[in-house]
Design a protein around this motif. Structure first.
Motif: not given
Length: 323
Positions: A212-230
């Motif tokens: 999760d912490e790796v994925v969360l490094s891709l979050m930014h201020e304006k981002l409402k939703l980040l989806i990772v497909t597996d």
């Protein structure tokens, strides 16, 4: 209430797929031609799932270009944003299907018409009418298309349209891996919604996509939703308020082409109907489960657009696998 318009921007091309899976391009004795290009696949998926979609992009004024635009029309996609180039050809890609249904690409684009779209050719009125504006990163690789892409995003942003980004990494098209990472990240902080695959998380962060912490490094201020497909395992979602995982559906996979685009199209249809799903975890999980089912159904046939499901195809799979 009128169905909200979702506009996709970018490339549409012809995929040449070997008629036998599990052989290399050199070994293949015949190829089937199939329409492809992620933004176009998304536009067709939206339309097939009962949404309203438009496509903005440039085609060669050749048989393949006109064939592709006819496919958009047949699939109910608004083509007011389409234009033709009399000097450049429509892009082609030769795709190998390995034994497990995964793909390798060889592209013919030097330069193809889609790369030559200019800002002056953009149908900005169509963009302004949209509720969601969706794009990838292939249109960022070279000028003048990159400038047109930036202008289209600005037009959408200024009109209050939601920006949806699926980088859809195709490394062979970029000058280098570093150029790809830099190009993809150059517009990262503009998007409201981003969908990436687990492999793309690894590429962009150089970290473990499972963490999760790796994925969360891709979050930014304006981002409402980040989806990772597996892949067949489903997907993960991250917002400022909550995060979680939605399991996928196991099916007999024939060809993974277009599955991610179908997933995106399905999710954008749900979001177009109800923008509040980003803030409501229950509704978000339902929309993502539906998107997972759509992506799964898409892998059970060859090709992207021909394999796109209807809502009932996806609902049938969800019922049959409901645990």
């Amino acid at each position: 209430m009128a169905t909200p318009l979702i506009v996709s921007f970018g490339e549409m091309l012809i995929d040449f797929v070997p008629d036998t899976s599990g052989v290399s391009l050199a070994e293949s004795t015949g190829f089937l031609k199939a329409p492809g290009g992620a933004p176009a696949n998304v536009a067709c998926a939206i339309s097939k799932l009962g949404g309203k979609s438009g496509f903005i992009g440039k085609f060669g004024d050749d048989e393949f270009g006109h064939m592709l635009v006819n496919i958009l029309k047949k699939n109910g996609v608004n083509i007011e944003g389409v234009c033709f180039d009399t000097h450049a050809r429509t892009a082609l890609a030769f795709v190998t299907l390995k034994k497990n249904g995964e793909r390798e690409f060889m592209f013919y684009r030097n330069p193809s018409a889609d790369m030559l779209l200019k800002e002056s050719e953009l149908n900005k009125d169509l963009i302004k009418k949209a509720k969601i504006f969706h794009y990838g990163s292939i249109s960022l690789i070279s000028e003048p298309c990159r400038a047109a892409h930036m202008a289209a995003m600005k037009t959408a942003k200024d009109a209050g349209v939601l920006l949806s980004y699926d980088p859809n990494v195709r490394l062979p098209l970029w000058p280098s891996t570093e150029a790809a990472i830099e190009g993809i990240k150059s517009i990262w902080n503009e998007a409201d919604i981003i969908k990436v695959s687990d492999d793309e998380v690894t590429l962009l962060t150089r970290g473990d996509a499972e963490k999760d912490e790796v994925v969360l490094s891709l979050m930014h201020e304006k981002l409402k939703l980040l989806i990772v497909t597996d892949g067949e395992k489903g997907c993960r979602y991250y917002t400022k308020k909550f995060k979680g995982r939605v399991p996928g559906y196991s099916v007999k996979t024939v060809d993974t082409t277009g599955a991610g685009d179908c997933f995106v199209g399905a999710f954008l249809v749900s979001l177009g109907k109800d923008g509040s799903i980003i803030d409501d975890e229950g509704k978000l999980k339902e929309a993502l489960a539906f998107a997972n089912a759509c992506g799964a159904v898409c892998t059970t046939q060859k090709g992207a657009i021909p394999a796109l499901p209807t809502p009932s195809d996806a609902q049938q799979l969800m019922k049959s696998k409901s645990k």
